[in-house]
Design an enzyme around this catalytic site. Structure first.
Site, PDB file in Angstrom:
ATOM      1  N   SER A 147      -3.979  -2.654  -0.445  1.00  0.00           N
ATOM      2  CA  SER A 147      -2.898  -3.511   0.046  1.00  0.00           C
ATOM      3  C   SER A 147      -3.435  -4.890   0.393  1.00  0.00           C
ATOM      4  CB  SER A 147      -2.268  -2.875   1.286  1.00  0.00           C
ATOM      5  OG  SER A 147      -1.354  -3.780   1.870  1.00  0.00           O
ATOM      6  N   GLY A 148      -2.715  -5.933  -0.032  1.00  0.00           N
ATOM      7  CA  GLY A 148      -3.171  -7.300   0.163  1.00  0.00           C
ATOM      8  C   GLY A 148      -3.361  -7.716   1.610  1.00  0.00           C
ATOM      9  N   HIS A 149      -2.408  -7.325   2.484  1.00  0.00           N
ATOM     10  CA  HIS A 149      -2.435  -7.908   3.839  1.00  0.00           C
ATOM     11  C   HIS A 149      -3.532  -7.333   4.718  1.00  0.00           C
ATOM     12  CE1 HIS A 149      -0.233  -4.876   6.457  1.00  0.00           C
ATOM     13  NE2 HIS A 149       0.140  -4.436   5.274  1.00  0.00           N
ATOM     14  N   GLN A 164      -7.868   0.618   3.758  1.00  0.00           N
ATOM     15  CA  GLN A 164      -8.797   0.087   4.768  1.00  0.00           C
ATOM     16  C   GLN A 164     -10.202  -0.149   4.201  1.00  0.00           C
ATOM     17  OE1 GLN A 164      -8.168  -1.091   7.684  1.00  0.00           O
ATOM     18  NE2 GLN A 164      -6.079  -0.358   7.937  1.00  0.00           N
ATOM     19  N   GLY A 188       0.827  -1.208   0.000  1.00  0.00           N
ATOM     20  CA  GLY A 188       0.000   0.000   0.000  1.00  0.00           C
ATOM     21  C   GLY A 188       0.860   1.256   0.000  1.00  0.00           C
ATOM     22  N   THR A 189       1.937   1.213   0.748  1.00  0.00           N
ATOM     23  CA  THR A 189       2.837   2.367   0.831  1.00  0.00           C
ATOM     24  C   THR A 189       3.405   2.711  -0.543  1.00  0.00           C
ATOM     25  OG1 THR A 189       3.398   1.742   3.099  1.00  0.00           O
ATOM     26  CG2 THR A 189       4.927   3.220   1.974  1.00  0.00           C
ATOM     27  N   ASN A 223      -7.702   4.373   9.179  1.00  0.00           N
ATOM     28  CA  ASN A 223      -7.237   3.141   9.813  1.00  0.00           C
ATOM     29  C   ASN A 223      -7.371   3.175  11.334  1.00  0.00           C
ATOM     30  OD1 ASN A 223      -5.113   5.064   8.806  1.00  0.00           O
ATOM     31  ND2 ASN A 223      -3.898   4.006  10.349  1.00  0.00           N
ATOM     32  N   CYS A 226       2.950   2.474  13.306  1.00  0.00           N
ATOM     33  CA  CYS A 226       4.154   3.286  13.144  1.00  0.00           C
ATOM     34  C   CYS A 226       4.340   4.240  14.315  1.00  0.00           C
ATOM     35  CB  CYS A 226       4.081   4.085  11.851  1.00  0.00           C
ATOM     36  SG  CYS A 226       3.440   3.115  10.505  1.00  0.00           S
TER      37      CYS A 226
HETATM   38  C1  LIG Z   1      -1.778  -0.468   6.202  1.00  0.00           C
HETATM   39  C2  LIG Z   1      -2.060   0.808   5.528  1.00  0.00           C
HETATM   40  C3  LIG Z   1      -1.179   1.334   4.569  1.00  0.00           C
HETATM   41  C4  LIG Z   1       0.141   0.697   4.233  1.00  0.00           C
HETATM   42  O1  LIG Z   1       0.005  -0.498   3.541  1.00  0.00           O
HETATM   43  P1  LIG Z   1       1.293  -1.478   3.461  1.00  0.00           P
HETATM   44  O2  LIG Z   1       0.889  -2.535   2.505  1.00  0.00           O
HETATM   45  O3  LIG Z   1       1.496  -1.984   4.852  1.00  0.00           O
HETATM   46  O4  LIG Z   1       2.422  -0.648   2.986  1.00  0.00           O
HETATM   47  C5  LIG Z   1      -1.526   2.516   3.948  1.00  0.00           C
HETATM   48  N1  LIG Z   1      -2.676   3.138   4.247  1.00  0.00           N
HETATM   49  C6  LIG Z   1      -3.547   2.664   5.145  1.00  0.00           C
HETATM   50  C7  LIG Z   1      -4.822   3.384   5.397  1.00  0.00           C
HETATM   51  C8  LIG Z   1      -3.268   1.487   5.828  1.00  0.00           C
HETATM   52  O5  LIG Z   1      -4.129   1.027   6.744  1.00  0.00           O
END
Ligand SMILES: *Cc1c(COP(=O)(O)O)cnc(C)c1O
Length: 403
Positions: free
Chosen positions: A200-202, A180, A73-74, A152, A326
């Protein structure tokens, strides 16, 4: 540990779904070909990537050529923001909010050091943006607006339909960090005119280390990573085939689960929340209860430290968080709660509980039982409470420190 794991931190990451693991395994074992290779052995990997691209596009109401696979996601957030600025070199203004994930916030702060003007829009006490403030901030120099879809930390959902309509009317590109939102809220990009969207997948039961960026057809784009021709030259690097397959499967599963989870997970969250508020005095919900992600609650307990609550929950094998991973380890209250103006005595005692697909009612009741005792014990020894009581003794409330 005294109890099996109770995982209430699904906004930080999620368990890989068994179906997802099953789908990706062949690409970790026998189907290891590089999709760019010419021989037919690699064709299976190539087809698997194509199928996954369709699955991701289907969940979003997009077309497959609008999906670029990234590492997270980053990366998707950075790619979208730098792309919009690089593609429009005459425009040096970026608009975002004070309640973004660090993956956007830190890019905004970095851009300020590179000569860009950056507007960080504020929010009200419930975490809501003022669309008129956004409208006033737009200028002929604005290259991009980037606004988080669902927060988030609090779960607050932004009115992306209104924001997108405004940006479209003013001819300004719009990115949304929807990490999210995707998999939890129905999103249809055929009807929602955003230009870039990150996921983001996770966060939706695929593994860590895979993300995607949606780029609307015709939107200006400049690659963040250069090299090979992968992703039509838009994101170089050999395709992470197993992870891409996993993300595709996770999106397909999400499409099938979204309605049911919006009812079931929401009911679990509401049960958790109403019991906490009912049983624990001086506890409040941070954010906007009417318009939130179904599984997220952010609760503040007056006079105590969120970190202390989390450590004690951990003794019962209950996982929760104090907001963005973070910022944990940092004693400043979350930037999101600060932007909302949550009073000091509450902001420090805030924790986020985020429920998901695999949680149960039994887990909710267990967590509430433990939380009631933990808060009682911590308040008995709270120095804040003692000092607030002293202040309250001779205070008419005008000092502002006793609320
Ligand atoms: C987790 C998250 C990210 C970052 O995603 P990663 O795949 O961990 O880099 C970015 N934005 C939001 C809103 C998130 O919750």
């Amino acid at each position: 540990m005294s109890h099996k794991l109770v995982y209430f931190d699904n906004n930080a990451t999620t368990a890989v779904a068994p179906e997802v693991l099953e789908a990706m395994l062949p690409y970790l074992k026998e189907e290891y070909g590089n999709p760019s290779s010419m021989y037919s052995f690699a064709g299976n990997a190539q087809h698997a990537v194509q199928k996954a691209r369709k699955q991701v596009a289907a969940l979003l109401g997009a077309t497959p050529d609008e999906i670029i696979f990234t590492a997270c996601g980053t990366e998707s957030d950075s790619t979208a923001i730098y792309s919009a600025l690089e593609a429009q070199p005459s425009k040096r203004h970026f608009i975002t909010t004070r309640v973004e994930h660090p993956a956007v916030l830190a890019v905004g702060q970095h851009l300020e050091t590179k000569g860009c003007r950056v507007t960080f829009l504020g929010v009200d006490g419930k975490g809501r943006l003022d669309i008129h403030e956004l409208e006033d901030a737009l200028s002929a120099d604005t290259a991009l607006v980037s606004i988080i879809f669902a927060n988030n930390e609090t779960g607050n959902i932004n009115p992306l339909d209104k924001i997108a309509a405004l940006c479209k009317k003013r001819g300004v590109l719009l990115h949304t960090d929807a990490v999210q939102a995707i998999g939890k809220l129905p999103v249809n990009l055929a009807e929602l005119p955003v230009d870039y969207l990150s996921l983001s997948g996770h966060k939706l039961h695929a593994p860590k280390g895979i993300g995607a960026l949606y780029v609307r057809r015709g939107t200006p784009f400049r690659p963040f990573l250069r090299g090979g021709h992968q992703e039509h030259g838009r994101r170089s690097g050999t395709e992470a085939v197993p992870s891409i397959v996993a993300l595709g499967k996770a999106c397909e599963l999400a499409a099938g689960h979204i309605e049911e989870e919006n009812v079931r997970v929401r009911a679990l969250r509401d049960r958790l929340e109403s019991r906490i508020i009912g049983l624990i005095p001086d506890s409040i919900i941070n954010g906007n209860p009417e318009y939130r992600l179904p599984g997220t609650t952010n609760v503040a307990f007056k006079y105590i430290e969120g970190e202390a609550i989390l450590l004690m929950l951990n003794q019962y094998n209950i996982c929760a968080s104090s907001g963005s991973a973070c910022t944990s380890g940092n004693l400043e209250p979350s930037h999101v709660l600060r932007a909302m103006g949550v009073p000091f005595t509450f902001a420090h005692g805030s924790i986020r509980l985020s429920l998901g697909r695999y949680n149960t009612e039994e887990e909710v009741d267990y967590a509430v039982e433990k939380l009631v005792n933990i808060v009682r014990r911590l308040r008995e020894i709270s120095p804040y409470r003692a000092s607030a009581d002293e202040k309250n003794a001779g205070c008419d409330g005008s000092c502002g420190c006793c609320n």
